[in-house]
Design an enzyme around this catalytic site. Structure first.
Site, PDB file in Angstrom:
ATOM      1  N   GLU A   2       0.923  -1.188  -0.146  1.00 18.63           N
ATOM      2  CA  GLU A   2       0.015  -0.087   0.115  1.00 18.63           C
ATOM      3  C   GLU A   2       0.692   1.097  -0.273  1.00 18.63           C
ATOM      4  OE1 GLU A   2      -2.975   0.228  -0.631  1.00 18.63           O
ATOM      5  OE2 GLU A   2      -3.922  -1.734   0.231  1.00 18.63           O
TER       6      GLU A   2
ATOM      7  N   ASP B 269      -4.303  -9.621  -8.486  1.00 15.53           N
ATOM      8  CA  ASP B 269      -5.127  -8.912  -9.525  1.00 15.53           C
ATOM      9  C   ASP B 269      -3.518  -8.062 -10.077  1.00 15.53           C
ATOM     10  OD1 ASP B 269      -4.693  -7.561  -7.116  1.00 15.53           O
ATOM     11  OD2 ASP B 269      -6.747  -6.455  -7.479  1.00 15.53           O
TER      12      ASP B 269
ATOM     13  N   GLU C 252     -19.499  -4.750  -4.319  1.00  7.67           N
ATOM     14  CA  GLU C 252     -18.299  -5.132  -3.963  1.00  7.67           C
ATOM     15  C   GLU C 252     -17.913  -6.508  -4.619  1.00  7.67           C
ATOM     16  OE1 GLU C 252     -14.378  -5.061  -1.816  1.00  7.67           O
ATOM     17  OE2 GLU C 252     -15.623  -3.737  -2.616  1.00  7.67           O
TER      18      GLU C 252
ATOM     19  N   GLU D 218     -12.198   0.465 -10.126  1.00  3.94           N
ATOM     20  CA  GLU D 218     -11.873  -0.512 -11.242  1.00  3.94           C
ATOM     21  C   GLU D 218     -12.765  -0.440 -12.478  1.00  3.94           C
ATOM     22  OE1 GLU D 218      -9.660  -1.337  -7.612  1.00  3.94           O
ATOM     23  OE2 GLU D 218     -11.914  -1.453  -8.073  1.00  3.94           O
TER      24      GLU D 218
END
Length: 500
Positions: free
Chosen positions: A112, A257, A365, A399
């Site tokens: 992160e 991902d 979600e 996304e």
């Protein structure tokens, strides 16, 4: 000022490529609307939360989930630059100069921190040293971004100090301890190379690139062989001590991902150094088409990506997974492969359905399309929509809009720009508070079912940036059809200048 002030909709743009040297008034007014939304969120953040990490936009409090270094400010920098908000940029630069990255009371996530802080500063540096150099008069403020980037990486690099070179993700930067986990995730390891390599290329110090690329080697040459059930598609977790995969659970979902995302983006960054990364992405892409594509029984016109583990497909996916269309579109256009482009568009259509079919016009979600497991109260919805909702919240994720943006930039078809705009309008209408933007409890209830008291930093970095870029001109930092990209976006949508 409310969105309705900007909802003038003029004649639709002609179906031209985004390289056309003009935009109609429709697109200009849309750009103003997105800039107004950014300013609204920024004003609320600076009034109630700055210099903390995020605003709580319902209670007007603040949170420090990203170590208290001002994540929203750093994540907002590249978007503010592209919007030419000089006063906001100057405020953020002053803040970054004051940050002491060597101290925090909480564990630091290597992943992160890399994608938000390190990339945010490197992107700001690349933009302000390049096409947006006229925005800041004091060059020392721009140079500071690279200095602070190096300081942050120097604080974090001990995370790679393991026997294998596989980094530990969650670390204590004071004691050099960690959370005790013996594994790292595929995304946690595979989403570091762009930022750490860029830092080496800018500073001339090869150590940062070496550390990240050494770790990446375990992902490019996976062991044991059973961890790669299909060419290019690998398991989800890696043993820190050995570098071996601990499973063969394959997906494009969260936790895996952005590994696939960065394979092709590293090739865009420098095709001479990262040809193997491209080869591995191509193998993964073709295996995905062959083994993971899935079509709901009630809507065979839709395409989603299943997961795979031990011979079984999981007919479920996440909002996070919906970056997949953009990845196929980028790879397909860079490599000149129409099959990959078309599959990317098929994925974009599927993810569009997750927005288009809900009461709010926003996707959930998580969702699924297993006809054998449809909840009784969603059977009618499944027959019409092609999926059913398994987690109905929306936490301001980008996304789906991201993939719409890639579809527009690669094809030039204005339908996809319109999909970005519709998503932005829905988010602005449903998630907006008096001080910013909030997650919602249920995307399939007309008013969103109530608001969640958090504004993630990526609303600045990604949601508003992709919305803005979709309705603005063919600038140097935009995604280009073909292989003429001068910037490549990291997974947090921070534009990084490609290597030359």
């Amino acid at each position: 000022m409310r969105l309705s002030a900007f909802l003038f909709i003029g004649p639709s743009l002609a179906a031209t490529l985004p390289s056309q040297p003009f935009l109609h008034q429709e697109a200009l007014s849309q750009a103003d609307a997105v800039k107004e939304a950014f300013q609204h969120a920024w004003n609320g953040y600076t009034k109630y939360a700055f210099p903390h990490d995020e605003l709580h936009p319902v209670s007007n409090g603040y949170g420090d989930s990203r170590n208290g270094w001002g994540a929203s400010a750093v994540d907002a920098l590249s978007t503010a630059i592209l919007m030419r908000k000089a006063d906001v940029v100057d405020q953020i630069l002053d803040h970054i100069a004051s940050v002491d990255y060597s101290t925090t009371p909480s564990l630091v996530s290597l992943f992160e921190t890399t994608i938000r802080y390190l990339a945010g500063m490197l992107s700001g540096y690349d933009l302000l040293k390049g096409p947006m150099a006229d925005l800041v008069n004091d060059s020392s403020k721009v140079d500071m971004l690279l200095t602070q980037s190096k300081k942050l990486a120097d604080v974090l690099k001990f995370a790679f100090d393991t026997k294998s070179g596989v980094p530990i993700n969650d670390v204590n930067i004071t004691s050099h301890g960690n959370d005790g986990l013996t594994y790292n995730s595929l995304a946690g390891m595979g989403t570091l190379t762009l930022e750490w390599t860029r830092l080496s290329d800018l500073t001339g110090d090869p150590e940062y690139a070496r550390l990240s690329q050494r770790a990446q080697e375990y992902l490019l040459h996976p062991q044991p062989a059973s961890s790669e059930p299909f060419p290019g598609l690998v398991g989800s977790n890696i043993d820190i001590a050995t570098g071996n995969f601990t499973d063969a659970a394959v997906s494009w979902n969260g936790g895996a991902d952005s590994f696939y995302e960065y394979l092709i983006k590293m090739y865009v960054y420098d095709p001479r150094r990262f040809g193997l990364y491209k080869d591995r992405w191509v193998a993964a892409a073709h295996s995905t088409i062959e083994h993971l594509q899935s079509h709901p029984s009630s809507r065979p016109d839709l395409t989603f990506l299943a997961s795979y583990n031990r011979g079984r497909l999981g007919l479920n996916a996440q909002h996070l997974t919906c970056f997949d269309g953009g990845s196929f579109l980028l790879g397909g256009t860079v490599l000149g492969d129409d099959k990959l482009i078309q599959f990317g568009l098929d994925l974009v259509k599927g993810c569009h359905a997750t927005y288009n079919e809900t009461a709010t016009g926003i996707g959930p979600e998580t969702f699924a399309w297993d006809a054998q497991s449809v909840p009784n109260d969603q059977r009618v919805f499944f027959e019409e929509a092609g999926f059913y909702i398994t987690n109905e919240v929306y936490i301001l994720r980008p996304e789906v809009i991201e993939s719409f943006y890639y579809a527009y930039r690669v094809t030039g078809e204005t339908q996809y720009r319109d999909w970005v705009w519709n998503a932005f309008v829905a988010i602005n209408a449903t998630c907006r508070t008096d001080s910013g933007f909030a997650g919602i409890n249920n995307v399939n209830v007309k008013d969103g079912g109530g608001k969640q008291d958090n504004q993630e930093s990526f609303v600045f970095a990604e949601v508003l940036k992709y919305a803005y870029l979709a309705v603005t001109g063919d600038d140097e930092w935009q995604v280009k059809p073909g292989n003429g990209n001068k910037f490549v976006f990291n997974t947090e949508a921070h534009p990084i200048r490609v290597y030359s």
